[in-house]
Design a protein around this motif. Structure first.
Motif, PDB file in Angstrom:
ATOM      1  N   ALA A  37       0.834  -1.211   0.000  1.00  0.00           N
ATOM      2  CA  ALA A  37       0.000   0.000   0.000  1.00  0.00           C
ATOM      3  C   ALA A  37       0.855   1.242   0.000  1.00  0.00           C
ATOM      4  O   ALA A  37       1.985   1.240   0.448  1.00  0.00           O
ATOM      5  N   ALA A  38       0.282   2.303  -0.509  1.00  0.00           N
ATOM      6  CA  ALA A  38       1.035   3.566  -0.563  1.00  0.00           C
ATOM      7  C   ALA A  38       1.309   4.116   0.815  1.00  0.00           C
ATOM      8  O   ALA A  38       2.230   4.900   1.005  1.00  0.00           O
ATOM      9  N   SER A  39       0.512   3.682   1.791  1.00  0.00           N
ATOM     10  CA  SER A  39       0.744   4.184   3.137  1.00  0.00           C
ATOM     11  C   SER A  39       2.015   3.672   3.739  1.00  0.00           C
ATOM     12  O   SER A  39       2.489   4.196   4.738  1.00  0.00           O
ATOM     13  N   ALA A  40       2.598   2.623   3.137  1.00  0.00           N
ATOM     14  CA  ALA A  40       3.858   2.094   3.660  1.00  0.00           C
ATOM     15  C   ALA A  40       5.033   2.967   3.311  1.00  0.00           C
ATOM     16  O   ALA A  40       6.129   2.756   3.812  1.00  0.00           O
ATOM     17  N   ARG A  41       4.829   3.943   2.426  1.00  0.00           N
ATOM     18  CA  ARG A  41       5.931   4.820   2.050  1.00  0.00           C
ATOM     19  C   ARG A  41       6.055   5.957   3.064  1.00  0.00           C
ATOM     20  O   ARG A  41       5.082   6.355   3.704  1.00  0.00           O
ATOM     21  N   PRO A  42       7.239   6.553   3.214  1.00  0.00           N
ATOM     22  CA  PRO A  42       7.405   7.669   4.155  1.00  0.00           C
ATOM     23  C   PRO A  42       6.541   8.849   3.743  1.00  0.00           C
ATOM     24  O   PRO A  42       6.406   9.160   2.561  1.00  0.00           O
ATOM     25  N   ARG A  43       5.946   9.496   4.724  1.00  0.00           N
ATOM     26  CA  ARG A  43       5.095  10.670   4.481  1.00  0.00           C
ATOM     27  C   ARG A  43       5.765  11.893   5.090  1.00  0.00           C
ATOM     28  O   ARG A  43       6.219  11.877   6.233  1.00  0.00           O
ATOM     29  N   VAL A  44       5.803  12.939   4.367  1.00  0.00           N
ATOM     30  CA  VAL A  44       6.403  14.188   4.821  1.00  0.00           C
ATOM     31  C   VAL A  44       5.311  15.233   4.935  1.00  0.00           C
ATOM     32  O   VAL A  44       4.428  15.332   4.067  1.00  0.00           O
ATOM     33  N   ASN A  45       5.328  15.990   6.010  1.00  0.00           N
ATOM     34  CA  ASN A  45       4.315  17.019   6.235  1.00  0.00           C
ATOM     35  C   ASN A  45       4.336  18.017   5.081  1.00  0.00           C
ATOM     36  O   ASN A  45       5.379  18.521   4.698  1.00  0.00           O
ATOM     37  N   ASP A  46       3.134  18.267   4.534  1.00  0.00           N
ATOM     38  CA  ASP A  46       3.046  19.172   3.400  1.00  0.00           C
ATOM     39  C   ASP A  46       3.272  20.621   3.797  1.00  0.00           C
ATOM     40  O   ASP A  46       3.576  21.466   2.950  1.00  0.00           O
ATOM     41  N   ARG A  47       3.087  20.923   5.054  1.00  0.00           N
ATOM     42  CA  ARG A  47       3.228  22.315   5.480  1.00  0.00           C
ATOM     43  C   ARG A  47       4.703  22.699   5.511  1.00  0.00           C
ATOM     44  O   ARG A  47       5.544  21.937   5.968  1.00  0.00           O
ATOM     45  N   PRO A  48       5.047  23.880   5.082  1.00  0.00           N
ATOM     46  CA  PRO A  48       6.449  24.293   5.100  1.00  0.00           C
ATOM     47  C   PRO A  48       6.908  24.519   6.509  1.00  0.00           C
ATOM     48  O   PRO A  48       6.116  24.807   7.407  1.00  0.00           O
ATOM     49  N   PRO A  49       8.190  24.371   6.793  1.00  0.00           N
ATOM     50  CA  PRO A  49       8.700  24.599   8.138  1.00  0.00           C
ATOM     51  C   PRO A  49       8.455  26.027   8.584  1.00  0.00           C
ATOM     52  O   PRO A  49       8.316  26.956   7.782  1.00  0.00           O
ATOM     53  N   ALA A  50       8.389  26.149   9.921  1.00  0.00           N
ATOM     54  CA  ALA A  50       8.142  27.477  10.477  1.00  0.00           C
ATOM     55  C   ALA A  50       9.289  28.404  10.133  1.00  0.00           C
ATOM     56  O   ALA A  50      10.448  28.040  10.216  1.00  0.00           O
ATOM     57  N   THR A 885      20.836  13.880   0.632  1.00  0.00           N
ATOM     58  CA  THR A 885      20.946  15.279   0.229  1.00  0.00           C
ATOM     59  C   THR A 885      19.604  15.991   0.345  1.00  0.00           C
ATOM     60  O   THR A 885      19.528  17.146   0.795  1.00  0.00           O
ATOM     61  N   MET A 886      18.539  15.311  -0.060  1.00  0.00           N
ATOM     62  CA  MET A 886      17.208  15.912   0.062  1.00  0.00           C
ATOM     63  C   MET A 886      16.851  16.155   1.527  1.00  0.00           C
ATOM     64  O   MET A 886      16.271  17.182   1.877  1.00  0.00           O
ATOM     65  N   ARG A 887      17.199  15.214   2.392  1.00  0.00           N
ATOM     66  CA  ARG A 887      16.901  15.382   3.813  1.00  0.00           C
ATOM     67  C   ARG A 887      17.676  16.566   4.396  1.00  0.00           C
ATOM     68  O   ARG A 887      17.141  17.350   5.184  1.00  0.00           O
ATOM     69  N   GLU A 888      18.928  16.697   3.978  1.00  0.00           N
ATOM     70  CA  GLU A 888      19.710  17.835   4.464  1.00  0.00           C
ATOM     71  C   GLU A 888      19.150  19.153   3.956  1.00  0.00           C
ATOM     72  O   GLU A 888      19.122  20.154   4.689  1.00  0.00           O
ATOM     73  N   GLU A 889      18.665  19.163   2.714  1.00  0.00           N
ATOM     74  CA  GLU A 889      18.076  20.386   2.184  1.00  0.00           C
ATOM     75  C   GLU A 889      16.805  20.745   2.927  1.00  0.00           C
ATOM     76  O   GLU A 889      16.523  21.918   3.206  1.00  0.00           O
ATOM     77  N   ILE A 890      15.996  19.738   3.271  1.00  0.00           N
ATOM     78  CA  ILE A 890      14.756  20.002   3.999  1.00  0.00           C
ATOM     79  C   ILE A 890      15.057  20.509   5.407  1.00  0.00           C
ATOM     80  O   ILE A 890      14.415  21.430   5.915  1.00  0.00           O
ATOM     81  N   GLU A 891      16.055  19.890   6.059  1.00  0.00           N
ATOM     82  CA  GLU A 891      16.408  20.322   7.406  1.00  0.00           C
ATOM     83  C   GLU A 891      16.918  21.761   7.422  1.00  0.00           C
ATOM     84  O   GLU A 891      16.724  22.497   8.383  1.00  0.00           O
ATOM     85  N   ARG A 892      17.571  22.185   6.363  1.00  0.00           N
ATOM     86  CA  ARG A 892      18.037  23.563   6.299  1.00  0.00           C
ATOM     87  C   ARG A 892      16.882  24.537   6.166  1.00  0.00           C
ATOM     88  O   ARG A 892      16.981  25.686   6.578  1.00  0.00           O
TER      89      ARG A 892
END
Length: 892
Positions: A37-50, A885-892
């Motif tokens: 199922a698609a729910s087994a994939r990681p989900r990322v919050n759609d809202r942008p970081p504060a 790299t994507m995770r590091e970009e999101i964390e920034r």
């Protein structure tokens, strides 16, 4: 109100028992064709970081990431029928091969190669062959189909391979390219050049098919088609223009194929849509008559116009170049064919003409001919039953005649300069003397003579393809005094490498008879020289006693008796050289000129009567000994011998003959199997054994290296720490699947991948699920980790369970069990232990056994030697790099 979202996949989530109630048993029996199922994939919050406002500024790292993601983007495979489009595109290069061959030979060879190459590409795409199997199929097809495609005249029944055709295909794989450029068209009369279109079509069609159908890249897949067209034009004829309309039509078809393939992939990947409607009584809209979407009409129109303009800009000059015989340059215009010295008649064929018809004519003038020096015209080393000629190449460093202009390569500057003038010599031969280092023409036609100058350093002779009716040139040379026998006695005579044909009968026997008392090769050569010069008669008249030439029957007549040993320099030098060849001594016949009685120094004028021939024997160190087997010219036979008168003599009683000695009896016993005429057996051919062993080792080294690398990789994973060993067990499963040719999609969890692999392997349910809800007592492993034992099983046997993992309703396939071991090692508290590592690797062993039992012998060999797992590791590392790299970009 903020909500906490767990971004971990459900298959990797570990919840504490104190916080989460155990879930009810869930059946884990999955359908073979059902994806997780698609729910087994990681989900990322759609809202942008504060705190983030507006678009994020692009850094160099993000730009590089975008480029990397583009190259890593998955492309759908093109359908198998795309190979038919490639076959249509290959029709142009196939037709371009025909003019240089003629008779349909080039087109048949190229067409057969394209058909076989596309067939292998289709099979490799359909059955997902690895690189080793595909290359092996290519090699087998080359040898099995090459006879029918390119060597029909030598093949058995016109299509079956023979030992000769296999040898031609091995040597022709690198020689045929040169032959196709240097042989005179049409080359269909020669054996071997047709391998060029066969190899080109086979290899390039295979590469084009794999890139197009398997990798899904139509533009890159067209590059081999263009390469084959370039090869056909380069090896073709300059004066044969290609039709301009057909070249433009070919380019138009190529551009249309690129556009169609791109549209097909956009639709397949969901980047484009096909729309259409068909009304139904229920009012539902369904997809009916389909038409292409009109999305981005303006941008597509502009793109199409730009592509069409670029195509016209490339196609028009190319068509004009290919269609114009005056402006097109092909390989034959850039490469000079090697000189075929055997196309010229042997210099010895003019010997009788020089010594009889032109005996008083001046043929050469030499400004300075030192004492005991001779002028060399040509050297001949091979006999074919008709004449002594010049070999093209030999296995002892003789490269034949090479083109030079003035300076001879590999020789130091000479100390003497001698001027020669020739008039009336037959053939392309340029007389030289000494050891020349430079030959500079000075006559009226010196430019043409210089451009055509060729020198054979082994024969120490020269010729020119320019005009030779009259030549004047300066020779820079070094003179060496004739070598004496005292010096030759300390040298070793080299073995003969000449391949004589149709050797006269009796030559070998006569050579053995004359040299039976000779202890050295020098003594053997002097014995043969002495016999011919002493017992022979000189006669250069065209009579029945002295016919010209050195045909087999002419030399056989001379060997019948001493009375028939009549001839001139031609016959005596040929006999001596053949006898030396039969004894294994390297010798050659040299034709040249020197005055009667030898040169006395100073200027010399040489006439036809001064043309002579002699024999040279090669010794170690590049030293040549000179031998003159021709009898003196005044030693002529007496053809009319008066018969003696019969004078009666008184009868005399003859004494009785002495008694004959008793005959020696053979020994009472002898070996019945021994053959007294059989030569002693030679020793073991260690050179051949070493060569064959080295070749076998060289062929076996790559497979052994692959097996050793995989065994070492498996050993390192198993012996790693407990956590790394558990993760390594799953890596081993992924490598096994990759080497087996299974499809592994990136970006999935271990559980999803495990179920997909189980479906492709068609594995049944395997007992021994080690994961269950904690219902029994806790116990410690060997390394201090804790696990529990469930006593609720039938029979009271305990089963390993992991805290926080719910029991499945049934047993699961082995890959899923190994995937859970790796997940627990990564995410569960105290999930790694040596006991679990051993259990996981035991499951790996069972899985390998199951897969091996289901596969045949050749499939197991192909899997063991496959390199797919190495490529899969590279893709996984690239995917992990992108994710990090994507995770590091999101964390920034």
């Amino acid at each position: 109100m903020t909500s906490s979202v767990d971004t971990k996949p459900r298959a990797q989530r570990v919840d504490s028992q104190a916080e989460t109630a155990p879930a009810p048993p869930v059946a884990t029996r999955a359908r073979a064709d059902a994806a997780p199922a698609a729910s087994a994939r990681p989900r990322v919050n759609d809202r942008p970081p504060a705190g983030s406002q507006g678009p994020r500024h692009k850094t160099t790292r993000s730009r590089l990431l975008t480029i990397t993601q583009r190259f890593a983007t998955y492309r759908s495979k093109l359908p198998i029928w795309s190979l038919l489009v490639l076959a249509l595109l290959f029709a142009g290069p196939i037709a371009a091969f025909e003019p240089v061959f003629g008779g349909g030979v080039g087109a048949i060879a190229a067409g057969a190669g394209v058909a076989c190459g596309l067939a292998i590409a289709g099979a490799s795409t359909y059955w997902r062959w690895d690189a080793l199997t595909t290359v092996l199929s290519l090699v087998v097809t080359y040898f099995l189909g090459g006879s029918a495609a390119a060597l029909r005249s030598e093949a058995l029944f016109g299509f079956l391979p023979t030992g000769q055709t296999l040898q031609v295909m091995v040597l022709g794989s690198f020689r045929a390219w040169k032959d196709l450029l240097t042989l005179t068209p049409p080359v269909s009369v020669y054996s071997g050049p047709a391998l060029v279109p066969w190899m080109s079509g086979l290899i390039l069609a295979l590469v084009a098919g794999l890139i197009t159908a398997r990798a899904g890249r139509a533009v890159l897949g067209s590059i081999p088609v263009v390469v084959m067209a370039v090869i056909a034009v380069f090896f073709g004829l300059a004066h044969y223009p290609l039709p301009l309309a057909l070249v433009l039509a070919w380019w138009a078809l190529l551009v249309a194929w690129w556009a169609s393939a791109a549209q097909y992939q956009r639709i397949t990947l969901g980047q484009d849509v096909l729309v259409g409607r068909r009304s139904s009584p229920g009012g539902e809209a369904t997809v009916g008559r389909r038409s292409r979407s009109t999305v981005y009409v303006g941008r597509r129109a502009v793109g199409a116009i730009l592509v069409l303009a670029a195509s016209v800009a490339v196609a028009m000059p190319a068509a004009a170049f290919l269609g114009s015989p005056r402006g097109r340059i092909v390989g034959r215009d850039l490469i000079h064919p090697p000189l075929d010295v055997q196309a010229y008649p042997s210099p010895m064929s003019s010997f009788r003409h020089y010594t009889t018809d032109l005996k008083d004519e001046t043929l050469l003038t030499v400004s300075d001919l030192p004492e005991n020096q001779r002028v060399r015209i040509a050297a001949m080393d091979v006999y074919d039953g008709t004449t002594f000629g010049m070999s093209q190449k030999r296995g002892d460093g003789h490269t034949g005649y090479i083109q030079v202009q003035t300076t001879i390569p590999g020789r130091s500057q000479g100390a003497s300069v001698v001027t020669l003038t020739t008039t009336g010599l037959s053939g392309p031969w340029v007389p030289v003397l000494g050891t020349p280092s430079q030959i500079a023409f000075t006559g009226a036609q010196s430019s043409e003579q210089k451009d055509g100058l060729h020198v054979d350093t082994w024969a120490n002779a020269a010729l020119t393809t320019g005009p030779t009716g009259s030549m004047s040139y300066n020779v820079t040379t070094d003179f060496v005094a004739p070598v004496r026998d005292e010096e030759l006695a300390n040298l070793v005579a080299l073995s003969s490498t000449s391949e004589d044909k149709n050797v006269p009968d009796g030559v070998a026997e006569k050579a053995a008879e004359l040299t039976q008392n000779a202890s050295t090769p020098l003594a053997a050569a002097r014995a043969i020289e002495h016999y011919l010069a002493t017992n022979g008669y000189y006669l250069n008249e065209n009579t029945r006693f002295s016919r010209p030439g050195v045909r087999t029957d002419r030399l056989e007549r001379m060997l019948t008796s001493d009375e028939n040993l009549i001839g001139d320099d031609q016959q005596y030098t040929a006999l001596m050289a053949l006898m030396l060849h039969q004894l294994g001594i390297n010798a050659r016949v040299v034709m040249g000129a020197y005055p009667e009685g030898g040169s006395q120094g100073g200027a010399a004028t040489l006439r036809g009567s001064d043309i002579r021939a002699w024999v040279e024997v090669e010794f170690s160190g590049g030293v040549w000994g000179v031998f003159d087997p021709t009898p003196p010219r005044d030693h002529v036979p007496q053809t009319q011998v008066p018969k003696p008168r019969s004078v009666p003599r008184p009868q005399v009683l003859q004494p009785p003959e002495p008694p004959e000695p008793p005959a020696e009896m053979p020994p009472p016993t002898r070996d019945q199997n021994a053959d007294p005429l059989k030569p002693p057996e030679a020793g073991l051919p260690w050179g051949i054994i070493a060569g064959v062993s080295g070749a076998i080792l060289l062929l076996a080294l790559p497979p052994l290296a692959i097996l050793a690398f995989k065994a070492g990789r498996r050993r390192r994973r198993r012996r790693a720490a407990a956590g790394d060993a558990l993760v390594g067990s799953w890596d081993e499963v992924v490598d096994l699947a990759a080497d087996s040719g299974l499809r592994i999609e990136l970006g999935r969890t271990r559980q999803e991948t495990a179920w997909a692999l189980s479906s492709q392997w068609q594995l049944g349910e395997e007992p021994g699920d080690p994961f269950a809800l904690v219902t029994g007592e806790m116990r410690s492993g060997e390394d201090g980790s804790t696990s529990s034992s469930d006593r609720g099983d039938a029979g009271g046997r305990g089963r390993y369970v992991i805290d926080g993992w719910s029991r499945f309703g049934g047993d699961v396939p082995t890959p899923v069990v190994i995937a859970r071991f790796a997940d627990v090692a990564n995410f569960a508290s105290n999930g790694a232990s040596r006991d679990r590592a051993r259990a996981a690797w035991a499951q790996v062993g069972q899985l390998r056994d199951q897969v091996s039992k289901r596969a045949g012998f050749f499939a197991r060999v192909r899997r063991a030697l496959s390199l797919r797992s190495l490529r899969m590791r590279r893709k996984l590392r690239l995917s992990a790099l992108i994710e990090r790299t994507m995770r590091e970009e999101i964390e920034r």
